[in-house]
Design an enzyme around this catalytic site. Structure first.
Site: not given
Ligand code: MC0
Length: 147
Positions: A7, A43, A60, A84, A134
């Site tokens: 997705h 979602e 998604q 993502h 992912e």
């Molecule tokens: C953050 N950054 C990204 C981004 N999110 N870059 C590209 N794409 C993204 N989606 C970048 C920011 O711009 C920043 O860059 C740096 O990463 C740190 O971001 P932050 O805003 O300080 O945020 P953090 O570090 O607290 O979190 C980012 C992180 C988090 C990716 C670790 O979003 C995470 O844990 N994601 C995994 C879970 C998730 O996304 N769940 C939702 C979908 P700069 O350069 O400004 O430092 S759930 C899902 O998808 C499930 C249900 C499924 O598919 O089945």
């Protein structure tokens, strides 16, 4: 081993409005929807191609249900848009290990629960040239029948 695009995850402020956009613009229908409390999202999965055998590709649509969720944070910083990409694999543990062995950070030590009881992990966007990635292993058919 990655075998398909599972997705594309899209961050939305208003899930119902986004569903309606994709319905009227492209004719996509909601194949599945759920709330994932751990991830803090409501979602909807819109099937683009394939069937219910675990091999389909979806959009998604993700709306935050908590202000401290990853999607809420993303919306605040970047606004709506592609959040993502998710690659499908028959073995999420092995595929995650293959990636981490090259120096890419995985966000979880062990897989967590994704859509329809799938097993998921994420690779850090900063290690993937700016793309939050992912990895997703579909649930066995018997497990997904409960949803
Ligand atoms: C953050 N950054 C990204 C981004 N999110 N870059 C590209 N794409 C993204 N989606 C970048 C920011 O711009 C920043 O860059 C740096 O990463 C740190 O971001 P932050 O805003 O300080 O945020 P953090 O570090 O607290 O979190 C980012 C992180 C988090 C990716 C670790 O979003 C995470 O844990 N994601 C995994 C879970 C998730 O996304 N769940 C939702 C979908 P700069 O350069 O400004 O430092 S759930 C899902 O998808 C499930 C249900 C499924 O598919 O089945």
């Amino acid at each position: 081993m990655i075998t398909r695009i599972d997705h594309i995850g899209i961050a939305c402020r208003d899930l119902d409005a986004s569903i309606e956009f994709y319905r009227k613009t492209y004719g996509f229908e909601v194949a599945h929807s759920e709330v994932n409390e751990e991830q803090g999202v409501r979602e909807a999965m819109l099937r683009v191609n394939g069937t219910d055998d675990g091999g389909a590709s979806y959009l998604q649509l993700l709306e935050p249900v908590r202000d401290d969720s990853a999607i809420a944070k993303y919306l605040e910083k970047h606004g709506e848009g592609i959040h993502h990409i998710a690659f499908g694999t028959p073995d999420v543990v092995a595929t995650t290990e293959a990636a981490t062995s090259t120096g890419v950070r995985a966000l979880y030590g062990t897989p967590r629960c994704g859509t329809s009881n799938s097993s998921i992990n994420f690779l850090h966007p900063k290690d993937c040239h700016g793309v939050l990635t992912e990895l997703v292993q579909a649930a066995a058919p018997s497990a997904s029948e409960h949803h």
